[in-house]
Design an enzyme around this catalytic site. Structure first.
Site, PDB file in Angstrom:
ATOM      1  CB  SER A  46      32.166  42.508  38.938  1.00 48.64           C
ATOM      2  OG  SER A  46      33.365  41.580  38.982  1.00 48.64           O
ATOM      3  N   GLY A  76      42.578  45.762  41.983  1.00 45.23           N
ATOM      4  CA  GLY A  76      42.698  46.275  41.235  1.00 45.23           C
ATOM      5  C   GLY A  76      41.138  46.688  40.200  1.00 45.23           C
ATOM      6  NE  ARG A  80      46.863  43.426  39.102  1.00 45.86           N
ATOM      7  CZ  ARG A  80      45.518  42.176  39.713  1.00 45.86           C
ATOM      8  NH1 ARG A  80      44.739  42.395  40.705  1.00 45.86           N
ATOM      9  NH2 ARG A  80      44.274  42.089  38.229  1.00 45.86           N
ATOM     10  CB  SER A 135      40.519  43.202  30.038  1.00 53.40           C
ATOM     11  OG  SER A 135      40.706  44.376  31.832  1.00 53.40           O
ATOM     12  CG  ASP A 155      38.492  36.678  38.671  1.00 56.20           C
ATOM     13  OD1 ASP A 155      39.462  37.070  38.459  1.00 56.20           O
ATOM     14  OD2 ASP A 155      37.249  38.130  39.310  1.00 56.20           O
TER      15      ASP A 155
HETATM   16  C1  S3P Z   1      36.389  42.260  37.412  1.00 56.54           C
HETATM   17  C2  S3P Z   1      37.297  42.388  35.986  1.00 56.54           C
HETATM   18  C3  S3P Z   1      38.508  40.609  35.576  1.00 56.54           C
HETATM   19  C4  S3P Z   1      38.674  40.107  36.978  1.00 56.54           C
HETATM   20  C5  S3P Z   1      38.171  40.591  37.975  1.00 56.54           C
HETATM   21  C6  S3P Z   1      37.041  41.875  38.175  1.00 56.54           C
HETATM   22  C7  S3P Z   1      35.910  43.425  37.206  1.00 56.54           C
HETATM   23  O1  S3P Z   1      39.478  41.584  35.148  1.00 56.54           O
HETATM   24  O2  S3P Z   1      39.581  38.728  36.762  1.00 56.54           O
HETATM   25  O3  S3P Z   1      38.591  40.078  39.557  1.00 56.54           O
HETATM   26  O4  S3P Z   1      35.070  43.447  37.912  1.00 56.54           O
HETATM   27  O5  S3P Z   1      35.805  44.318  36.295  1.00 56.54           O
HETATM   28  P1  S3P Z   1      40.215  41.837  33.808  1.00 56.54           P
HETATM   29  O6  S3P Z   1      39.221  42.313  33.650  1.00 56.54           O
HETATM   30  O7  S3P Z   1      41.369  42.433  34.312  1.00 56.54           O
HETATM   31  O8  S3P Z   1      39.934  40.811  33.224  1.00 56.54           O
END
Ligand code: S3P
Length: 429
Positions: free
Chosen positions: A24, A95, A123, A168, A316
Site C-alpha cells: 500500500s 485493485g 471487481r 475502504s 488482507d
Molecule cells: C488497500 C486497501 C484494502 C486492501 C488492499 C489494499 C490499499 O482494500 O484490501 O489490499 O492499499 O488501499 P479496500 O480499500 O478495498 O478495503
C-alpha cells in the site's frame, strides 16, 4: 513455475527476516511522487507485479521513474503535469492501482482508459465511480461504470461530503486524490477507520488532511512537494511468517522493521486474543509510520471472535488467520467481513475450498466463516486460484502438513511477494 510440491518443516522456523516493503505504501509513494513537484525517493520499495503495474501507469502518464537497487527515484510532473497516455493503462491484478488511479484521473484534464486482468474486470468499480460522478467526473465503464474497463474524460471536479457504506482505503484514497484537484473541500466518512497511509503520506508531501473521528477532509488546490519515503516492511507479508511460526512446533523467529500502523495491526490483536507468544521491540517512527521488530514463537492457541472495527485492520490477513484458527483449540468466528467476497478472489469461498482440499473443514458464512480447532492438515492438491494470498496461505499450511501439498498456480504470489518461498526456506533450513 505453475505447480509446486511443498513439504512439512519438521524442525520449525528459526532466524530473522526482513520481509519486503509495504504494498500500500509503495503504490502511494509512486503515485504521489509522480504527482509532486520535484524528486521523490522511495527506499526499500516493494518490487512486485502489483507495484510494477502502478509504475507503468504513471510512466505512461509522463512520470520518469528509475530504479537504483532497492530505491525508486521518481521525477514528479507537478500539478496539472500528467500527459494524456497513448495506450490503455493496464493495472494487471491490482485493485489499489485501478481505484486510486481512477480518483487521480477523474480530476485531470486528459482522456484515459484503465484495464486489468480477468480478476480486476470482475471487481466492483461503482464504489469509486458513483461518488466520483457526484464530484462531477465523467467516467464510463462496462455495466454503466460498475466494471472495468473504465474510461475517464477528466475535467473540473468539485468537493463533496461522502458517507461511504464500506470502510475502504481504496475508496477513501480515490476521493481524497480527486479532492486534491477539485474546487472546495472533500470529506469522506467511513463506518470504521480503514488503513490511513494516504493521509499520513500526503502529510509527508506537504499536504494537509484533517481527521475527525472516522471522517477525513482535504482542501482542493494543495500542491505536493517531492520527498524521501522509507517504505516499512509489509505487515500483510509478515503475517504469513507470523502464522507459520505460531503454528509450527519448534519455531521461534524475528521479523524486522515491520510496519505497525494501528490501522493495519489487527492480526496482532488476534494473536493477543488467541494467546500467541509474541512481542514487539525497537519501535520507532519513519515518515509518519510506526515500525518495529516482532518476535514470535510456537505456542498453544485458543479460538476467538473477529468482527466489527477489527475487520478493516486485518482484511488482507483473513486467509492466513483462518488457517491459524484451524490450529487453535475451540471455535473462531469471523463476522462482518463480506468485503472478502470482492478481493482478488471471493476469499470466503476460496479459503473454504482450498483448505478443504488439504483436509481442513471450515464453515463459510455470508460475511465470514466459522472455524473449529484443532484440525489436522492432511495435505493434497490445492490451487491459489490466481490469488497471491491464497497461494501463500497454502504454503504456510504445508509447514505442518502430514503429506505434501501441491499448489497449482503458485506464481500468483509474485503479485505481492516474489521471493516468499525462498524466504520461507531461509527460515527453515
Ligand atoms: C488497500 C486497501 C484494502 C486492501 C488492499 C489494499 C490499499 O482494500 O484490501 O489490499 O492499499 O488501499 P479496500 O480499500 O478495498 O478495503
Amino acid at each position: 513455475m505453475e505447480e509446486l510440491i511443498l513439504n512439512k518443516r519438521e524442525k520449525g522456523l528459526q532466524g530473522s527476516l526482513k520481509v519486503p516493503g509495504d504494498k500500500s505504501v509503495t503504490h502511494r509513494a509512486i503515485m504521489f511522487g509522480g504527482l509532486a513537484e520535484g524528486k521523490t525517493v522511495a527506499r526499500d520499495f516493494l518490487d512486485s507485479a502489483d507495484c510494477r503495474s502502478t509504475m507503468r501507469c504513471m510512466e505512461q502518464l509522463g512520470v520518469k521513474i528509475e530504479q537504483f537497487g532497492s530505491e525508486l527515484h521518481i521525477e514528479g510532473v507537478g500539478s496539472g503535469g500528467l500527459k494524456e497516455p497513448e495506450h490503455v493503462l493496464d493495472v494487471g491484478n491490482s485493485g489499489t492501482t485501478i481505484r486510486l488511479m481512477t480518483g487521480i484521473l477523474a480530476g485531470t484534464p486528459i482522456y484515459s482508459v484503465l484495464v486489468g486482468d480477468a480478476s480486476i474486470h470482475k471487481r466492483p468499480m461503482s464504489r469509486v465511480v458513483d461518488p466520483l460522478r457526484q464530484m462531477g467526473a465523467d467516467i464510463q465503464g462496462r455495466e454503466d461504470g460498475r466494471l472495468a474497463p473504465i474510461s475517464i474524460k477528466g475535467g473540473q471536479t468539485k468537493g463533496i461530503r461522502y458517507e461511504s457504506p464500506i470502510a475502504s482505503a481504496q475508496v477513501k484514497s480515490a476521493l481524497l486524490l480527486c479532492g486534491l484537484n477539485s474546487d472546495g473541500k472533500t470529506t469522506v466518512t467511513e463506518p470504521f477507520v480503514s488503513r490511513d497511509h494516504t493521509e499520513r503520506m500526503l502529510k509527508s508531501f506537504g499536504v494537509e488532511v484533517k481527521r475527525e473521528g472516522t471522517s477525513v477532509q482535504i482542501k482542493g488546490g494543495q500542491k505536493l512537494k517531492g520527498t524521501d519515503i522509507q517504505v516499512p516492511s509489509d505487515i500483510s507479508s509478515a503475517a504469513f511468517f507470523l502464522v507459520a511460526a505460531a503454528i509450527t512446533p519448534g519455531s521461534s523467529i524475528r521479523l524486522e522493521k515491520v510496519g505497525l500502523n494501528p490501522t493495519r495491526t489487527g492480526i496482532l490483536d488476534v494473536f493477543k486474543k488467541m494467546g500467541a507468544a509474541y512481542s514487539i521491540s525497537n519501535e520507532q517512527n519513519i515518515n509518519e509510520e510506526p515500525i518495529g521488530d516482532i518476535d514470535v514463537s510456537y505456542s498453544e492457541l485458543r479460538g476467538t471472535e473477529i468482527n466489527g472495527e477489527m475487520i478493516p485492520r486485518l482484511i488482507d490477513e483473513i486467509p492466513v488467520i483462518a488457517l491459524l484458527a484451524s490450529q487453535a483449540n475451540g471455535i473462531t468466528t469471523i463476522k462482518d467481513a463480506s468485503e472478502l467476497r470482492y478481493k482478488e478472489t471471493d476469499r470466503i469461498a476460496a479459503v473454504a475450498d482450498q483448505l478443504k482440499n488439504i483436509g481442513i473443514d471450515i464453515e463459510p458464512t455470508e460475511d465470514g466463516m466459522i472455524i473449529h480447532g484443532k484440525q489436522r492438515v492432511k495435505g493434497g492438491n490445492a490451487d491459489s486460484l490466481g490469488d497471491h494470498r491464497i497461494g501463500m496461505m497454502l504454503a504456510v499450511a504445508s509447514c505442518i502438513s502430514e503429506t505434501p501439498i501441491t499448489v497449482r498456480n503458485i506464481s500468483a504470489i509474485g503479485v505481492s511477494y516474489p521471493n516468499f518461498l525462498s524466504d520461507l526456506d531461509t527460515l527453515s533450513e
